[in-house]
Design an enzyme around this catalytic site. Structure first.
Site, PDB file in Angstrom:
ATOM      1  N   HIS B  81       0.835  -1.209   0.000  1.00 20.75           N
ATOM      2  CA  HIS B  81       0.000   0.000   0.000  1.00 20.75           C
ATOM      3  C   HIS B  81       0.872   1.261   0.000  1.00 20.75           C
ATOM      4  O   HIS B  81       0.710   2.138  -0.845  1.00 20.75           O
ATOM      5  CB  HIS B  81      -0.934  -0.005   1.212  1.00 20.75           C
ATOM      6  CG  HIS B  81      -1.601   1.315   1.468  1.00 20.75           C
ATOM      7  ND1 HIS B  81      -2.606   1.792   0.654  1.00 20.75           N
ATOM      8  CD2 HIS B  81      -1.389   2.273   2.408  1.00 20.75           C
ATOM      9  CE1 HIS B  81      -2.989   2.985   1.104  1.00 20.75           C
ATOM     10  NE2 HIS B  81      -2.263   3.301   2.166  1.00 20.75           N
ATOM     11  N   ASP B 110       5.561  20.622 -27.614  1.00 23.58           N
ATOM     12  CA  ASP B 110       5.794  19.309 -27.004  1.00 23.58           C
ATOM     13  C   ASP B 110       6.828  19.530 -25.908  1.00 23.58           C
ATOM     14  O   ASP B 110       7.226  20.648 -25.632  1.00 23.58           O
ATOM     15  CB  ASP B 110       6.294  18.273 -28.027  1.00 23.58           C
ATOM     16  CG  ASP B 110       5.967  16.835 -27.578  1.00 23.58           C
ATOM     17  OD1 ASP B 110       6.059  16.568 -26.364  1.00 23.58           O
ATOM     18  OD2 ASP B 110       5.612  16.008 -28.431  1.00 23.58           O
ATOM     19  N   TRP B 144       7.196   0.308   3.597  1.00 22.53           N
ATOM     20  CA  TRP B 144       7.712   1.090   2.458  1.00 22.53           C
ATOM     21  C   TRP B 144       9.022   1.756   2.832  1.00 22.53           C
ATOM     22  O   TRP B 144       9.771   2.178   1.961  1.00 22.53           O
ATOM     23  CB  TRP B 144       6.677   2.104   1.961  1.00 22.53           C
ATOM     24  CG  TRP B 144       6.665   3.426   2.642  1.00 22.53           C
ATOM     25  CD1 TRP B 144       6.048   3.727   3.820  1.00 22.53           C
ATOM     26  CD2 TRP B 144       7.288   4.652   2.203  1.00 22.53           C
ATOM     27  NE1 TRP B 144       6.256   5.045   4.140  1.00 22.53           N
ATOM     28  CE2 TRP B 144       7.010   5.640   3.167  1.00 22.53           C
ATOM     29  CE3 TRP B 144       8.047   5.010   1.084  1.00 22.53           C
ATOM     30  CZ2 TRP B 144       7.465   6.954   3.061  1.00 22.53           C
ATOM     31  CZ3 TRP B 144       8.504   6.327   0.983  1.00 22.53           C
ATOM     32  CH2 TRP B 144       8.204   7.273   1.966  1.00 22.53           C
ATOM     33  N   SER B 174      12.832   6.816 -14.002  1.00 22.81           N
ATOM     34  CA  SER B 174      11.730   7.437 -14.746  1.00 22.81           C
ATOM     35  C   SER B 174      11.516   8.871 -14.261  1.00 22.81           C
ATOM     36  O   SER B 174      11.390   9.804 -15.056  1.00 22.81           O
ATOM     37  CB  SER B 174      10.461   6.599 -14.556  1.00 22.81           C
ATOM     38  OG  SER B 174       9.317   7.357 -14.760  1.00 22.81           O
ATOM     39  N   SER B 175      11.496   9.056 -12.929  1.00 23.36           N
ATOM     40  CA  SER B 175      11.253  10.390 -12.367  1.00 23.36           C
ATOM     41  C   SER B 175      12.387  11.346 -12.702  1.00 23.36           C
ATOM     42  O   SER B 175      12.144  12.514 -13.035  1.00 23.36           O
ATOM     43  CB  SER B 175      11.106  10.305 -10.845  1.00 23.36           C
ATOM     44  OG  SER B 175       9.925   9.645 -10.503  1.00 23.36           O
ATOM     45  N   HIS B 258      12.063  12.643   3.016  1.00 16.92           N
ATOM     46  CA  HIS B 258      11.362  13.880   3.357  1.00 16.92           C
ATOM     47  C   HIS B 258      11.141  14.782   2.156  1.00 16.92           C
ATOM     48  O   HIS B 258      10.014  15.219   1.925  1.00 16.92           O
ATOM     49  CB  HIS B 258      11.975  14.629   4.530  1.00 16.92           C
ATOM     50  CG  HIS B 258      10.944  15.582   5.047  1.00 16.92           C
ATOM     51  ND1 HIS B 258       9.880  15.180   5.817  1.00 16.92           N
ATOM     52  CD2 HIS B 258      10.712  16.883   4.778  1.00 16.92           C
ATOM     53  CE1 HIS B 258       9.070  16.196   6.023  1.00 16.92           C
ATOM     54  NE2 HIS B 258       9.544  17.241   5.409  1.00 16.92           N
ATOM     55  N   GLU B 260      10.730  13.772  -0.682  1.00 19.34           N
ATOM     56  CA  GLU B 260       9.690  13.048  -1.412  1.00 19.34           C
ATOM     57  C   GLU B 260       8.283  13.542  -1.018  1.00 19.34           C
ATOM     58  O   GLU B 260       7.394  13.625  -1.865  1.00 19.34           O
ATOM     59  CB  GLU B 260       9.823  11.540  -1.136  1.00 19.34           C
ATOM     60  CG  GLU B 260       8.781  10.662  -1.809  1.00 19.34           C
ATOM     61  CD  GLU B 260       9.094  10.350  -3.266  1.00 19.34           C
ATOM     62  OE1 GLU B 260       9.947  11.031  -3.856  1.00 19.34           O
ATOM     63  OE2 GLU B 260       8.466   9.427  -3.807  1.00 19.34           O
ATOM     64  N   TYR B 262       7.495  16.543  -0.260  1.00 22.56           N
ATOM     65  CA  TYR B 262       7.252  17.790  -0.991  1.00 22.56           C
ATOM     66  C   TYR B 262       7.145  17.534  -2.485  1.00 22.56           C
ATOM     67  O   TYR B 262       6.441  18.258  -3.190  1.00 22.56           O
ATOM     68  CB  TYR B 262       8.326  18.822  -0.632  1.00 22.56           C
ATOM     69  CG  TYR B 262       8.250  19.151   0.827  1.00 22.56           C
ATOM     70  CD1 TYR B 262       7.148  19.855   1.323  1.00 22.56           C
ATOM     71  CD2 TYR B 262       9.181  18.682   1.734  1.00 22.56           C
ATOM     72  CE1 TYR B 262       7.002  20.099   2.664  1.00 22.56           C
ATOM     73  CE2 TYR B 262       9.048  18.921   3.090  1.00 22.56           C
ATOM     74  CZ  TYR B 262       7.959  19.626   3.546  1.00 22.56           C
ATOM     75  OH  TYR B 262       7.814  19.854   4.888  1.00 22.56           O
ATOM     76  N   SER B 273      -3.289  26.658  -6.707  1.00 24.96           N
ATOM     77  CA  SER B 273      -3.011  28.048  -7.065  1.00 24.96           C
ATOM     78  C   SER B 273      -3.505  28.391  -8.468  1.00 24.96           C
ATOM     79  O   SER B 273      -3.701  29.564  -8.787  1.00 24.96           O
ATOM     80  CB  SER B 273      -1.503  28.336  -6.966  1.00 24.96           C
ATOM     81  OG  SER B 273      -1.029  28.013  -5.684  1.00 24.96           O
ATOM     82  N   HIS B 307      13.997  14.470  11.298  1.00 21.34           N
ATOM     83  CA  HIS B 307      12.857  14.524  12.219  1.00 21.34           C
ATOM     84  C   HIS B 307      12.013  13.242  12.128  1.00 21.34           C
ATOM     85  O   HIS B 307      11.115  13.042  12.934  1.00 21.34           O
ATOM     86  CB  HIS B 307      12.016  15.798  12.046  1.00 21.34           C
ATOM     87  CG  HIS B 307      11.191  15.880  10.806  1.00 21.34           C
ATOM     88  ND1 HIS B 307      10.825  17.076  10.237  1.00 21.34           N
ATOM     89  CD2 HIS B 307      10.631  14.942  10.029  1.00 21.34           C
ATOM     90  CE1 HIS B 307      10.093  16.857   9.168  1.00 21.34           C
ATOM     91  NE2 HIS B 307       9.964  15.572   9.016  1.00 21.34           N
ATOM     92  N   HIS B 308      12.331  12.396  11.158  1.00 18.80           N
ATOM     93  CA  HIS B 308      11.715  11.065  11.134  1.00 18.80           C
ATOM     94  C   HIS B 308      12.445  10.114  12.076  1.00 18.80           C
ATOM     95  O   HIS B 308      12.059   8.965  12.224  1.00 18.80           O
ATOM     96  CB  HIS B 308      11.743  10.486   9.716  1.00 18.80           C
ATOM     97  CG  HIS B 308      10.939  11.300   8.748  1.00 18.80           C
ATOM     98  ND1 HIS B 308       9.636  11.005   8.436  1.00 18.80           N
ATOM     99  CD2 HIS B 308      11.239  12.409   8.047  1.00 18.80           C
ATOM    100  CE1 HIS B 308       9.184  11.889   7.578  1.00 18.80           C
ATOM    101  NE2 HIS B 308      10.127  12.753   7.315  1.00 18.80           N
ATOM    102  N   THR B 333       4.707  27.209   4.505  1.00 16.84           N
ATOM    103  CA  THR B 333       3.499  26.419   4.275  1.00 16.84           C
ATOM    104  C   THR B 333       2.276  27.186   4.761  1.00 16.84           C
ATOM    105  O   THR B 333       1.241  27.244   4.089  1.00 16.84           O
ATOM    106  CB  THR B 333       3.619  25.066   5.001  1.00 16.84           C
ATOM    107  OG1 THR B 333       4.908  24.524   4.741  1.00 16.84           O
ATOM    108  CG2 THR B 333       2.569  24.098   4.525  1.00 16.84           C
ATOM    109  N   LYS B 336       1.263  30.009   2.374  1.00 21.19           N
ATOM    110  CA  LYS B 336       0.469  29.568   1.223  1.00 21.19           C
ATOM    111  C   LYS B 336      -1.009  29.489   1.587  1.00 21.19           C
ATOM    112  O   LYS B 336      -1.876  29.935   0.826  1.00 21.19           O
ATOM    113  CB  LYS B 336       0.930  28.184   0.766  1.00 21.19           C
ATOM    114  CG  LYS B 336       2.137  28.221  -0.141  1.00 21.19           C
ATOM    115  CD  LYS B 336       2.410  26.815  -0.614  1.00 21.19           C
ATOM    116  CE  LYS B 336       3.692  26.735  -1.398  1.00 21.19           C
ATOM    117  NZ  LYS B 336       3.667  27.457  -2.663  1.00 21.19           N
ATOM    118  N   ARG B 455       1.541   1.863  14.946  1.00 21.74           N
ATOM    119  CA  ARG B 455       1.153   1.547  13.574  1.00 21.74           C
ATOM    120  C   ARG B 455       1.713   0.163  13.215  1.00 21.74           C
ATOM    121  O   ARG B 455       2.538  -0.403  13.931  1.00 21.74           O
ATOM    122  CB  ARG B 455       1.698   2.600  12.623  1.00 21.74           C
ATOM    123  CG  ARG B 455       3.204   2.633  12.566  1.00 21.74           C
ATOM    124  CD  ARG B 455       3.721   3.922  12.002  1.00 21.74           C
ATOM    125  NE  ARG B 455       3.552   3.970  10.561  1.00 21.74           N
ATOM    126  CZ  ARG B 455       4.373   4.623   9.732  1.00 21.74           C
ATOM    127  NH1 ARG B 455       5.406   5.283  10.201  1.00 21.74           N
ATOM    128  NH2 ARG B 455       4.162   4.643   8.441  1.00 21.74           N
TER     129      ARG B 455
END
Lengths: 287, 567
Positions: B81, B110, B144, B174-175, B258, B260, B262, B273, B307-308, B333, B336, B455
């Site tokens: 998941h 293009d 994950w 790919s990314s 982290h 990731e 964002y 926006s 911080h993780h 943040t 915004k 968890r």
């Protein structure tokens, strides 16, 4: 009615407990709880104000006949204002965190009713340079070993300098009340996380590393927790609990535990010797 | 069925060659729009797979001491998941939207490297197939995050962990290729007059997304390569028994992990926006502040990874540093959110489905942002980290944040991609089911975490209110799923039966609406000169002036300043 009905009086702490972490077992858990509550109150005010502003903007400025949208592209003063405002609130929370940190991280001295923390020679039971001890340097140090899928606790009282003969227990840790207990958390295999919510925060048990925390329990009782970091298929069953008993009872339990372990070791040695004899006599095939 | 006023301007694309309709053309295509659609359809299929896994998790947790699935299968479910939603849905879905709309919004025909673009898509598909092939053997079960030593060859001998590694490599490649392509396209192929200060905010977000990918992805690629050699070739990078470090993995993983977050939410910020000004009929409030805060978030996003790891054995100096940077990142943040509300203020808000999803996003993301501040207060994190409080937090940020903006984008841009409108009534039904279902699923999980539920546990004893709270969460998840299903029905139905959209059904601000729906292969015969951040407003005004307010449908109208650029 000029007084709160008993039922309602009971409801208020329960409702608050709904929104706050567990505490009540140890001073560090209580300090985290009070720090959390300050953050919660600040957060609730901001939450209500911003959601209200959003809802108001959506409802008040909904498209209606004849309404014309104001063509505003920004307002430098307003934007600098709310940027600074947000920064000031966060700075205040950061300062508060550091003010509270000492009472959460630094162990306190044991109370007068606590266990006598000196060995036979009169030296402190444990002293180590790389972790925090209470101001008087005395604490009951217990080693917490995480392994798939059980917690092992090794208590002070080794017979030999290399640590052999120390009493140990699995799953349930027994500690004396009113005594500062410092934990040295390690792992024998994968990463685990030690956590008894009412006794403070959680700390990872990482192979190759030591992690430290502490607690001091006033009230006798059993405090429940479990491994908090995925460690394999038995993760959900890796339960931990801490049973706090009066110091005298703790001493008795520890002595008994030591004796039981010695007896079990002796029995194992005897059966090993017997097995060896049988192998020698050809009654059992050498594996 | 709702009818839409004849749109202006109408474009006739005389020079476009008709697109091949054969199925093989989808394999050989290098058209950014077709590749974009393939991205979106593929990632949505993975979204449904990941969603099904989530529902199975919720079914298992609906009752205490449930035995519906085994611990092994449960661990596989949450690993699949999380991995699916991050690597195969949110990140590539944003790439799909950018593929389709980035060239259109900047007035390009293009992407800069069309064939590289096709390769990006096929690498993504390959990553997804390799990963999902593992369900026929041994799916991965280390989460994950794949913390070592649990993910090494001793504790995870199955090939599923290797499938996970190849997935990270293939989708990462790919990314990275896609990100280089987006950056090169924006840097070189903007319409005349589209300076950096006139770039649509979605493009600012994609530009930042691209930089984040280019910096963060190689780190995880290196880390999973080290894990692969640890597993199969006898290296000991992460093996504590042979001089390796289990903490090193956590550092490398979160240095990618982290940013990731964002990478997943910044494009969503861009979408909001774009949509808010269109339906408030008002320019975006503080264009520069929003663009600047996007860049600031991306920069600070690289300084907060540890911080993780507040509960890991790391020095206090590191803890203090990342706590401060985590507080700091809340500022741009918050800015915004204030700017978005100010955009609605004194506007004329039209409650179309895309606007609803954006408003839902702001209200949910606010909660995720606030719970993030709780987590930055690291003593509080020691209590709530690795519990359902964190599960709630990430879902408020990634589902309330990124997924709601993706649905806003679907409702906003479907008319451009298909030429037909989606049903508004089904759209609103879908939104309300998703909104209520989401709150039902995840709000109560904060309380579960505070009450001590970790968890990733496959079962729990019936203590306190855990059973009740879990049941509420499970019921909520099925309402949420029903809401998603309504949108699928809406899309399938509207492909054939939706009202004809015309080029510019929303009277929007950006250049993708200056062409037919769907756009022809070359996008534009004529690329207008851009005079502001809202070129379509200028064009509409100019046409109105020239035709004295009478729109002339079906006539090729070349607006003032439009220049003929070679096709």
């Amino acid at each position: 009615m000029n007084r709160i009905p008993p039922a309602l009086g009971h409801l208020i702490p329960t409702t608050l407990a709904f929104f706050t972490p567990q505490s009540g077992g140890s001073p560090n858990a209580n300090s985290i709880d009070s720090l959390y509550k300050v953050v919660l109150y600040v957060a609730l005010v901001i939450f209500v104000l911003v959601e209200a502003a959003l809802a108001y903007a959506l409802w008040r400025f909904r498209a209606r006949k004849g309404a014309v949208a104001a063509q505003i592209r920004g307002n430098t003063r307003l934007e600098i204002g709310w940027t600074l405002g947000a920064a000031v609130i966060l700075l205040a929370l950061a300062i508060l965190t550091f003010v509270k940190l000492g009472s959460i991280q630094d162990p306190v001295n044991s109370g007068p009713e606590g266990a006598n923390l000196t060995s036979d020679s009169g030296a402190p039971l444990y002293a180590s340079a790389d972790r925090k001890l209470p101001p008087n340097g005395k604490s009951l140090e217990i080693k917490v070993v995480g392994r798939q899928f059980v917690w092992e606790y090794v208590y002070p009282g080794a017979n030999e300098p290399d640590g052999l003969g120390a009493p140990y227990s699995y799953e349930q840790m027994v500690v004396p009340t009113d005594t500062t207990v410092t934990l040295d958390i390690v792992s024998a295999d994968v990463v685990h996380s030690w956590w008894i919510p009412q006794l403070g925060g959680k700390f990872q048990a990482v192979p190759g590393y030591h992690n430290y925390t502490w607690f001091k329990i006033e009230k006798p009782g059993v405090y429940r927790g479990q491994c908090a970091l995925i460690c394999g298929r038995g993760h959900a069953r890796m339960i931990a609990s801490v049973k706090a008993v009066p110091p005298a009872q703790f001493e008795a339990w520890l002595a008994n535990q030591k004796q039981l372990i010695a007896e079990a070791n002796a029995a194992a040695q005897a059966s090993r010797a017997k097995l060896k004899g049988q192998i020698g006599a050809g009654q059992v095939e050498n594996p | 069925m709702a009818t839409y006023a004849a749109p202006v301007p109408q474009i006739v694309t005389s020079r476009a060659e008709p697109q091949s309709r054969r199925w093989t053309s989808w394999i050989t295509t290098t058209d950014h729009k077709r590749i974009g659609i393939m991205y979106m359809v593929t990632t949505f299929v993975f979204f449904l797979l990941g969603g099904t896994e989530a529902l199975m998790i919720r079914l298992q947790l609906g009752l205490p001491e449930n035995t519906l699935v085994s611990p092994q299968i449960y661990n596989q479910l949450f690993t699949m998941h999380g991995t699916t939603m991050v690597f195969l849905f949110v990140v590539p879905m944003m790439a799909g939207l950018a593929n389709y709309f980035l060239p259109l919004m900047i007035g390009a025909r293009d992407m800069a490297y069309p064939r590289l673009n096709a390769l990006s898509y096929w690498l993504l598909l390959a990553g997804g197939l390799v990963f999902y092939a593992s369900i026929f053997w041994n799916p991965p079960e280390a989460g994950w995050t794949s913390y070592v030593p649990l993910s090494n060859a001793t504790f995870s001998p199955g090939g599923g962990q290797d499938a996970w590694i190849y997935l990270v490599h293939l989708t990462g490649l790919s990314s990275i290729l896609g990100a280089i392509n987006f950056y090169a396209t924006v840097a070189n192929m903007r319409a005349r007059g589209m300076s950096w200060g006139r770039l649509p905010l979605f493009i600012w977000a994609i530009l930042t997304y691209s930089i984040l990918i280019i910096v963060a992805m190689p780190v995880i690629a290196g880390a999973v390569t080290m894990l692969l050699t640890d597993r199969h070739f006898g290296t000991h990078f992460f093996d504590p028994n042979n001089g390796g470090s289990a903490i090193l993995w956590q550092h490398l993983f979160w240095f990618f992990g982290h940013p990731e977050v964002y990478i997943m939410v910044l494009p969503g910020f861009g979408i909001v926006s774009e949509i808010l000004p269109v339906f408030a009929r008002k320019p975006i409030f503080g264009y520069k502040a929003i663009a600047a805060s996007t860049v600031a978030i991306a920069f600070l996003g690289f300084l907060t990874w540890a911080h993780h790891m507040f509960t890991a054995p790391i020095p206090l100096a590191v803890v203090v540093f990342v706590a401060m940077s985590s507080f700091l990142i809340a500022v741009p943040t918050g800015v915004k959110i204030f700017n978005w509300i100010a955009t609605l203020w004194e506007g004329t808000v039209e409650f179309k489905t895309p606007l609803l999803y954006c408003a839902g996003f702001i209200s949910l993301f606010l909660i995720g942002g606030i719970s993030g501040v709780f987590l930055a207060v690291f003593p509080v994190d020691w209590q709530v980290n690795e519990t359902y409080f964190v599960v709630a937090h990430i879902h408020f940020v990634l589902m309330g944040g990124a997924v709601f903006t993706i649905f806003a984008a679907i409702y906003y841009w479907f008319p451009k991609m298909s030429g037909r409108m989606l049903s508004e009534s089904l759209g609103k039904l879908s939104f309300w089911l998703m909104f209520v279902g989401f709150l039902g699923t995840f709000l109560i999980q904060h309380v579960l975490g505070l009450d001590g539920m970790p968890r990733r546990i496959y079962e729990y004893p019936n203590i306190g209110n855990w059973a009740l709270y879990n049941l509420i969460s499970t019921v909520g998840s099925f309402v949420l799923a029903a809401g998603i299903l309504v949108t699928i029905v809406n899309v399938v139905r509207s492909l054939k039966h939706g009202a004809i959209a015309g080029p510019d059904p929303w009277k929007a601000n950006t250049l993708e609406w200056f062409t037919t729906s769907p756009p022809p292969a070359n996008n534009f015969d004529v690329i207008p000169v851009v005079r502001s951040a809202e070129p379509m407003k200028d064009i509409r005004r100019e046409i109105e002036r020239r035709t004295s307010g009478v729109p002339a449908p079906g006539v090729a109208t070349v607006p003032a300043g439009a220049t003929q650029v070679g096709v």
